[in-house]
Design a protein around this motif. Structure first.
Motif, PDB file in Angstrom:
ATOM      1  N   LYS A  18      61.084   2.648  17.375  1.00 38.85           N
ATOM      2  CA  LYS A  18      59.691   2.668  17.833  1.00 38.85           C
ATOM      3  C   LYS A  18      58.874   1.723  16.966  1.00 38.85           C
ATOM      4  O   LYS A  18      59.027   1.702  15.747  1.00 38.85           O
ATOM      5  N   LEU A  38      52.819  -2.034  17.412  1.00 38.44           N
ATOM      6  CA  LEU A  38      52.380  -0.881  18.199  1.00 38.44           C
ATOM      7  C   LEU A  38      50.999  -1.149  18.794  1.00 38.44           C
ATOM      8  O   LEU A  38      50.736  -0.833  19.959  1.00 38.44           O
ATOM      9  N   MET A  95      46.507  11.832  21.261  1.00 35.45           N
ATOM     10  CA  MET A  95      47.704  12.451  20.704  1.00 35.45           C
ATOM     11  C   MET A  95      48.783  11.425  20.401  1.00 35.45           C
ATOM     12  O   MET A  95      49.730  11.698  19.663  1.00 35.45           O
ATOM     13  N   SER A  96      48.680  10.252  20.976  1.00 35.39           N
ATOM     14  CA  SER A  96      49.702   9.230  20.749  1.00 35.39           C
ATOM     15  C   SER A  96      49.389   8.483  19.457  1.00 35.39           C
ATOM     16  O   SER A  96      48.253   8.499  18.986  1.00 35.39           O
ATOM     17  N   PRO A  97      50.404   7.844  18.859  1.00 35.08           N
ATOM     18  CA  PRO A  97      50.166   7.167  17.587  1.00 35.08           C
ATOM     19  C   PRO A  97      49.395   5.854  17.708  1.00 35.08           C
ATOM     20  O   PRO A  97      48.965   5.316  16.692  1.00 35.08           O
ATOM     21  N   VAL A  98      49.202   5.353  18.923  1.00 33.23           N
ATOM     22  CA  VAL A  98      48.512   4.074  19.050  1.00 33.23           C
ATOM     23  C   VAL A  98      47.028   4.259  18.749  1.00 33.23           C
ATOM     24  O   VAL A  98      46.457   5.321  18.999  1.00 33.23           O
ATOM     25  N   TRP A 141      36.891  12.134  14.821  1.00 35.22           N
ATOM     26  CA  TRP A 141      36.959  13.289  13.931  1.00 35.22           C
ATOM     27  C   TRP A 141      35.944  14.348  14.348  1.00 35.22           C
ATOM     28  O   TRP A 141      36.265  15.527  14.486  1.00 35.22           O
ATOM     29  N   LYS A 157      36.981  16.111  17.397  1.00 35.36           N
ATOM     30  CA  LYS A 157      38.022  17.111  17.143  1.00 35.36           C
ATOM     31  C   LYS A 157      37.422  18.368  16.543  1.00 35.36           C
ATOM     32  O   LYS A 157      37.812  19.480  16.857  1.00 35.36           O
ATOM     33  N   THR A 160      48.727  19.527  17.798  1.00 41.84           N
ATOM     34  CA  THR A 160      48.922  18.187  18.363  1.00 41.84           C
ATOM     35  C   THR A 160      47.802  17.241  17.972  1.00 41.84           C
ATOM     36  O   THR A 160      47.635  16.179  18.581  1.00 41.84           O
ATOM     37  N   THR A 161      47.031  17.614  16.970  1.00 38.75           N
ATOM     38  CA  THR A 161      45.974  16.778  16.362  1.00 38.75           C
ATOM     39  C   THR A 161      44.782  16.517  17.274  1.00 38.75           C
ATOM     40  O   THR A 161      44.007  15.592  17.038  1.00 38.75           O
ATOM     41  N   VAL A 193      48.428  18.126   9.828  1.00 40.86           N
ATOM     42  CA  VAL A 193      47.954  17.629  11.137  1.00 40.86           C
ATOM     43  C   VAL A 193      46.561  17.029  11.050  1.00 40.86           C
ATOM     44  O   VAL A 193      46.136  16.308  11.945  1.00 40.86           O
ATOM     45  N   VAL A 194      45.835  17.354   9.978  1.00 42.57           N
ATOM     46  CA  VAL A 194      44.492  16.798   9.840  1.00 42.57           C
ATOM     47  C   VAL A 194      44.543  15.523   8.992  1.00 42.57           C
ATOM     48  O   VAL A 194      44.051  14.474   9.394  1.00 42.57           O
ATOM     49  N   ALA A 209      47.315  12.778  10.525  1.00 35.77           N
ATOM     50  CA  ALA A 209      47.359  12.901  11.992  1.00 35.77           C
ATOM     51  C   ALA A 209      48.170  11.773  12.623  1.00 35.77           C
ATOM     52  O   ALA A 209      48.969  11.996  13.537  1.00 35.77           O
ATOM     53  N   ASN A 210      47.966  10.558  12.150  1.00 34.01           N
ATOM     54  CA  ASN A 210      48.669   9.419  12.759  1.00 34.01           C
ATOM     55  C   ASN A 210      50.177   9.540  12.625  1.00 34.01           C
ATOM     56  O   ASN A 210      50.919   9.235  13.561  1.00 34.01           O
ATOM     57  N   ARG A 269      51.498  12.176  14.984  1.00 39.07           N
ATOM     58  CA  ARG A 269      51.513  11.745  16.390  1.00 39.07           C
ATOM     59  C   ARG A 269      52.752  10.950  16.755  1.00 39.07           C
ATOM     60  O   ARG A 269      53.205  10.989  17.895  1.00 39.07           O
ATOM     61  N   SER A 270      53.289  10.232  15.786  1.00 43.51           N
ATOM     62  CA  SER A 270      54.496   9.446  16.079  1.00 43.51           C
ATOM     63  C   SER A 270      55.680  10.347  16.406  1.00 43.51           C
ATOM     64  O   SER A 270      56.637   9.920  17.034  1.00 43.51           O
ATOM     65  N   TYR A 300      53.556   4.837  22.269  1.00 43.84           N
ATOM     66  CA  TYR A 300      54.393   5.391  21.206  1.00 43.84           C
ATOM     67  C   TYR A 300      55.297   4.327  20.601  1.00 43.84           C
ATOM     68  O   TYR A 300      56.138   4.641  19.761  1.00 43.84           O
TER      69      TYR A 300
END
Lengths: 310, 277, 381
Positions: free
Chosen positions: B3, B9, B98-101, B264, B267, C108-109, C125-126, C129-130, C133-134, C163
Motif C-alpha cells: 500500500k 498515497l 476513515m481512510s488514510p488519504v 478534529w 469529531k 474507526t477515528t 485512535v485519537v 488516527a492516520n 486508518r491504514s 488506501y
C-alpha cells in the motif's frame, strides 16, 4: 394485540372516498408548513433573514453599480425601470421557477422522501403548490425589502400617491399563477431527468432575465430576440407591475419624454390584463395536465426514487 | 498487499477523487448544456444592459470575461467548498475520513475535476460570447494573462479548500452560506464592471473583502492585459500577480491547518455523520 | 432432587432454583471464565474507560429545570472497557441507542471520545488516527452510498486508491470480491442501476478490498436477503480462518448471527457493557446445568419416581401427555453425561422415548436477563 384503526372517510361499502377540496387544502397547508421548515428552520430568524436577503441585495447592487458606472446617476428613469423589475424578478421569478424544480430534486435525492409522498394519498400537485407557497412568501418578502431599500437608500423614486393599487393587485395575482404554472412544468420535467435537473430552473430563469425586459427595455434586443421576448408572458407581467408602481407607462426623463419600451407601450392596461389572463388560464390548466403526464412518465421509468448524483 | 503512503498515497487519492468528476462528466453530458447555457444567458443579459446604457464596447468584453470567470467561482463554491457537505449527506465523508488519504488530496481531486469542467464551460462562454457580441481582445500578452489565470486558480481553489473545512462543521447552513455567497462575490469581485469603479462606490471595509477574493485581482489583471488602455486597473498586473501568488500560499496553508482543526472539531462534536439537519 | 409434576420450568425460572444453582447477575466486562483461546494473542482493539457524551440539539425544552439540564446532554458510552484479541470475531450486541455505533465510530477515528482511551492495533485512535486508518476498514449495513454515475468497479477502485492499493492489486481484489458476493456480472454496471441489496453487497466488498487488519462490520447483513446474508457471514468467517492475524468487530441485531459467528460477545445497553464472554459462557450464566426435554410413553408413577432419583438428576418436572402413561418431562442434570443413566432408567421401566432434545438458553434469554427486555421490544421502544 389490537391496534386502533385510523379513522378513514369511507363509504358504506368501505371504499375510500375521493379527496375533497378540504383534503387538498390540508395537503397544501402541511406542504407549506414543510416548505417553511425546510427553508427556514436551519437558523434563528435573524440569521435566516440576513441570509435570505444577501443574494438579492447583492444582485441589486450589481445592477446599481453597472448603472452608476455608465450613467453616473443621470438616468433616474432607467434606474427605476431596472430596479423595480429586478426586485420582482429576483424575489419571485427565481424562487418559483428554480425553487419548484429544486424541491423535486431535494426530496428525491437528498431527503429521499419523494417516493413516500408520491405513494401517499396526498395530492401531489397540492403538495408542490404548498411547497411553492413557502418559497413565494420568502420571495415576496425579498421583493418588498428590495423595493424599500431602493427607496430608502439607493435613490429609487416611488410616489405612493401615484401607485395604482388595483392594477398592482391584479397583475401580481395573475403573475403568481403564471409563475407557479411554469414552475410546475419545470418540476414535471425534473421528475424525469438526472440530478442536473435543478439547473433547468436556472436556465429558464436566466433566459427570462434576458428576454423579459427585467433589466433593460426589450427594444434593446435584436429584432428576432425581441419577438421571442414579446412571446413571453413575464414580459407583460413585469411591464404591468412597473406601470402600476410608477403610475403609468415608464417614460424617459427630459423635455421630450418617450416610452422607455416603445414595443410594450402600444398595449394599454386592459390589453395587458387580457394577455396575462389568458396566459394564467393556459399556465394553470397546461401545467396541471403536463405535470400529471410527466408523473406518469417518471413512474414508467422508475425515476420517482432514483438517485443520480456524482 | 503493498500500500502506498506519503506523496504516492496523496496522488492516488487526488486522481481517484478527480476521476468521477472527469469521467463521470462525460457520461452525463446534460451538465454541459446547462452549465454553458446558464452563465451565457446571464452574461448576455448584462451585455444588453450595457448596450441599453450605451456603455463603451470594452465593457461588453469585461462582462464576457467576467461571465467566464464566474463559472470558476461557482465551481469552487458548489463543487468544492460545499461538496463535503453533500458527501456527508451521502455517507461518503465518513468513508473519506476513515481512510488514510488526506482530506486535502480528496479536495484537490475534486478541484482538479471541477477545474476541468469549469474550463470547458468558461471556454465555451468566452468563445461564444466573443463571437456573438463581437468582443475584441488584445492577444499580445496572452502568456502573461494565462499565468495570471493559473495563479488565480491556485488561490481560488485554495480558498475553496479553506471554506470546505468550515463546511465540515455545518449542516444545512453550508448550503445556505453557499447560496448567500454566490452573488455577493460576483458583486465584490467586479464580475461585470471594472474593479476600480467598484472601489469608488463601496465603503473601505468592503474593498478589503473584495481584495481577498482571488477572482477580483485575477479579473482586474486579465482585463488590463487583454483590453490594454481601455480599463484603469487597481494596481499594475505584476503587483496583482504578486498578491495572487501570496494569496495562494496563504489559502493553501490555511486550508491545511483549518482542515485538521475542523476535522478534529467535527469529531469532537460528532458532526461528521450528522445528516440533513 | 425433586419430582414436580406441575411445574413447567423455563430457562428464566431456573433463577429461582435452590441454592445449588448460582444466580445469574450483572457481571463486569471480564468474567472469570474466559475460555477464549485468543487471550495469548496480542490485543487488536482495546477500549479503556471510554466515555462519550453528546450535546443534544433541537429538543423541545422541558418545563422542569432538572429535566432541561438532563436534556442538554446524552451519555452514549459510560465507562466502557473492552479487549478484543487478534484473530477474534468479536460481537457487540445491544438494542438501538445502546452505544454500539458510537463505539465503532470512536474506534474507526470518526468520533473523539469524551473520556478514556482506545487503541486499535496498539495505536491510539485519537493521537495516531492516520496510522490507525491504514489498518482498518468499516462496512455499515444498509449502506447504499455510491456515485451513481460510476460503475461498480470504478467505485470500488476509487475507494481502494484512498488506501494506497496499487491498481493491479485493486483490480485483482475487486474481481475476487465481486465473485464472492455474486456481483461479478455487475462489475461494469452503473451504481444507479443497482438494487439496494446489490449496492449493499458492493459496499461490503469495498471494506475487504483494502485487506484491513481490523475490520468493523456494523450490522453488515441488514436488509440483505437470506442468500446474500449467508454469503456475507460465510465470507467473514472464512476470511478470518484464512487470515488468523486479522480481527473483526461485528455489531448485529440478529442473535442467531452473533451466536453462529462470534468467538466472544459483549452485550451493551445504555452505554454500558453488561457482559462479555463466549456465547456458550454467556448462556451458561443463565443455566449452569444442562436441561433435556424427553417425551416418553408407557411410564408409571413408580417409573417417574425412579427417574427423578437417577444418578445425576438435579430436578425433574413432568406433565402428563394425552395418552395413558405418556409424559413430557424436563430434566435438569448435574452434568450432561447423566443423560445416559436417565435413558437407562427409562428403558429399565419399559418406557418408550418419543422425543429427546437438549434445551439451551438462547442469547435472547441472556439478553433479556441482562437488559430486562427483548431486542425486538427494545427496538420498538
Amino acid at each position: 394485540m389490537d391496534y386502533a384503526r385510523p379513522h378513514l372517510n369511507t363509504s358504506d361499502k368501505g371504499e375510500p372516498l375521493k379527496m375533497t377540496l378540504r383534503e387538498n387544502l390540508r395537503t397544501l397547508r402541511i406542504a407549506a408548513w414543510l416548505g417553511w421548515q425546510v427553508e427556514g428552520n436551519w437558523a434563528d430568524p435573524l440569521v435566516f433573514f440576513i441570509f435570505t436577503l444577501l443574494k438579492p441585495m447583492a444582485s441589486a447592487l450589481i445592477l446599481l453599480v453597472m448603472y452608476q458606472v455608465i450613467a453616473g446617476g443621470q438616468r433616474a428613469d432607467f434606474f427605476g425601470y431596472l430596479f423595480i423589475s429586478n426586485a420582482f424578478f429576483t424575489g419571485l421569478v427565481i424562487q418559483l421557477l428554480v425553487g419548484l424544480s429544486w424541491t423535486i430534486i431535494d426530496d428525491r435525492e437528498n431527503y429521499k422522501m419523494l417516493k413516500y409522498i408520491f405513494t401517499s394519498p396526498a395530492r401531489h400537485l397540492s403538495y408542490l403548490v404548498g411547497r411553492a407557497a413557502a418559497k413565494g412568501a420568502i420571495g415576496m418578502m425579498t421583493t418588498l425589502i428590495l423595493l424599500g431599500t431602493g427607496v430608502a437608500f439607493l435613490g429609487l423614486h416611488l410616489d405612493v400617491a401615484r401607485v395604482q393599487w388595483g392594477w398592482l393587485g391584479v397583475y401580481f395575482v395573475l403573475g403568481i399563477i403564471i409563475l407557479a404554472g411554469m414552475g410546475l412544468i419545470l418540476a414535471g420535467i425534473s421528475l424525469v431527468i438526472a440530478r442536473n435537473a435543478f439547473a433547468i430552473g436556472q436556465v429558464v430563469a436566466g433566459s427570462l432575465l434576458l428576454f423579459s425586459g427585467a433589466l433593460f427595455p426589450v427594444d434593446t434586443l435584436p429584432s428576432m430576440l425581441r419577438s421571442a421576448s414579446l412571446a413571453m408572458p413575464i414580459t407583460y407581467w413585469l411591464e404591468g407591475l412597473r406601470r402600476a408602481l410608477i403610475g403609468g407607462i415608464p417614460m424617459t426623463s427630459g423635455t421630450n419624454p418617450q416610452p422607455l419600451s416603445p414595443a410594450l407601450a402600444v398595449y394599454d392596461n386592459w390589453q395587458l390584463l387580457l394577455i396575462l389572463g389568458v396566459c394564467a388560464v393556459v399556465s394553470a390548466v397546461g401545467s396541471y395536465l403536463f405535470f400529471n403526464f410527466m408523473e406518469h412518465q417518471a413512474k414508467e421509468r422508475g425515476m420517482i426514487d432514483r438517485l443520480t448524483g456524482y | 498487499m503493498r500500500k502506498s503512503t506519503g506523496l504516492e498515497l496523496f496522488l492516488r487519492g487526488t486522481v481517484a477523487r478527480g476521476y468521477p468528476r472527469i469521467w463521470g462528466a462525460h457520461r452525463d453530458l446534460s451538465w454541459l448544456l446547462f452549465d454553458v447555457l446558464i452563465p451565457l444567458v446571464n452574461t448576455s443579459a448584462f451585455v444588453f444592459l450595457y448596450r441599453a446604457l450605451h456603455a463603451p464596447e470594452a465593457y461588453i468584453g469585461f462582462v464576457v470575461l467576467g461571465g467566464a470567470m464566474s463559472t470558476y467561482w461557482l465551481n469552487v463554491l458548489w463543487m468544492m467548498a460545499s461538496q463535503l457537505y453533500w458527501d456527508k449527506q451521502e455517507g461518503f465523508l465518513e468513508l473519506y475520513t476513515m481512510s488514510p488519504v488526506s482530506t486535502m488530496a480528496i479536495l484537490l481531486g475534486m478541484g482538479v475535476g471541477g477545474l476541468y469542467m469549469s474550463t470547458v464551460r468558461a471556454g465555451a462562454i468566452a468563445v461564444i460570447g466573443t463571437i456573438l457580441y463581437g468582443v475584441k481582445f488584445d492577444a499580445s500578452q496572452w502568456g502573461f494573462a494565462l499565468l495570471v489565470f493559473l495563479v488565480t486558480m491556485v488561490a481560488l481553489y485554495g480558498l475553496g479548500m479553506t471554506l470546505s473545512s468550515v463546511f465540515l462543521m455545518w449542516g444545512r447552513e453550508a448550503w445556505q452560506v453557499s447560496e448567500a455567497l454566490t452573488e455577493p462575490v460576483f458583486f465584490l469581485s467586479g464580475m461585470n464592471f471594472p474593479l476600480s469603479k467598484l472601489f469608488l462606490t463601496i465603503p473601505g471595509v468592503l474593498t478589503i473583502f473584495s481584495a481577498i477574493i482571488p477572482v477580483s485581482f485575477g479579473l482586474d489583471a486579465m482585463r488590463q492585459l487583454l483590453f490594454p488602455g481601455q480599463i484603469q486597473g487597481i494596481f499594475d498586473p505584476w503587483i496583482e500577480l504578486g498578491f495572487l501568488a501570496a494569496m495562494g500560499v496563504v489559502f493553501v496553508t490555511a486550508a491545511y491547518l483549518m482542515l485538521r482543526r475542523m476535522e478534529w472539531l467535527a469529531k469532537v462534536e460528532a458532526r461528521l455523520s450528522l445528516r440533513w439537519q | 432432587m425433586s419430582l414436580d409434576l406441575e411445574d413447567n420450568v423455563t430457562a428464566q425460572e431456573i433463577n429461582s432454583l435452590p441454592a445449588s444453582t448460582e444466580q445469574a447477575a450483572s457481571v463486569d466486562a471480564h468474567t472469570e471464565e474466559q475460555t477464549s483461546p485468543s487471550t495469548d494473542r496480542p490485543l487488536a482493539i482495546e477500549a479503556i474507560n471510554v466515555r462519550r457524551v453528546y450535546k443534544v440539539r433541537g429538543e423541545k425544552k422541558a418545563k422542569d429545570k432538572q429535566q432541561r439540564e438532563s436534556q442538554k446532554t446524552l451519555v452514549a458510552l459510560d465507562d466502557v472497557s473492552l479487549e478484543v484479541y487478534q484473530g477474534e470475531l468479536f460481537g457487540l450486541l445491544g438494542p438501538n441507542g445502546a452505544g454500539k455505533t458510537t463505539l465503532i465510530k470512536i474506534l474507526t477515528t470518526l468520533l473523539a471520545p469524551t473520556g478514556g482511551v482506545c487503541y486499535v492495533d496498539g495505536m491510539d485512535v485519537v493521537k495516531q488516527a492516520n496510522q490507525v486508518r491504514s489498518n482498518i476498514n468499516m462496512v455499515s449495513g444498509g449502506e447504499t452510498s455510491g456515485y451513481g454515475i460510476l460503475t461498480v468497479r470504478e467505485n470500488l477502485w476509487m475507494f481502494s486508491q484512498f488506501y494506497g492499493v496499487t491498481w493491479k492489486d485493486a483490480h485483482a481484489r475487486i474481481d475476487e470480491m465481486l465473485k464472492i458476493v455474486e456481483l461479478d456480472d455487475k462489475a461494469n454496471t452503473r451504481i444507479s442501476s443497482l438494487s439496494t441489496g446489490q449496492r449493499q453487497r458492493m459496499n461490503f466488498c469495498r471494506g475487504f478490498i483494502t485487506d484491513p487488519t481490523v475490520m468493523f462490520l456494523d450490522e453488515p447483513t441488514l436488509g440483505l436477503d437470506v442468500n446474500a446474508a449467508r454469503i456475507v457471514r460465510n465470507f467473514t468467517r472464512d476470511w478470518l480462518k484464512q487470515n488468523p492475524d486479522r480481527t473483526v468487530l461485528l455489531t448485529t441485531h440478529y442473535m442467531a448471527e452473533a451466536d453462529e459467528l462470534c468467538d466472544r460477545i459483549a452485550i451493551i445497553d445504555h452505554g454500558k457493557v453488561l457482559a462479555c464472554d463466549t456465547p456458550a459462557n454467556l448462556k451458561r450464566m443463565l443455566q449452569k446445568q444442562p436441561v433435556f426435554e424427553i417425551t416418553a410413553s408407557g411410564l408409571t408413577p413408580r417409573a417417574l419416581e425412579a427417574l427423578a432419583h437417577s444418578p445425576g438428576v438435579a430436578h425433574l418436572s413432568a406433565d402428563p401427555g394425552d395418552a395413558e402413561g405418556a409424559y413430557r418431562m424436563k430434566f435438569i442434570l448435574e452434568q450432561e453425561s447423566a443423560i445416559g443413566s436417565v435413558v437407562s432408567t427409562l428403558a429399565a421401566h419399559n418406557g418408550s422415548i418419543v422425543s429427546l432434545q437438549k434445551n439451551e438458553p438462547t442469547l435472547e434469554d441472556v439478553f433479556i436477563k441482562l437488559v430486562g427486555r427483548s431486542l425486538s421490544a427494545s427496538s420498538e421502544s
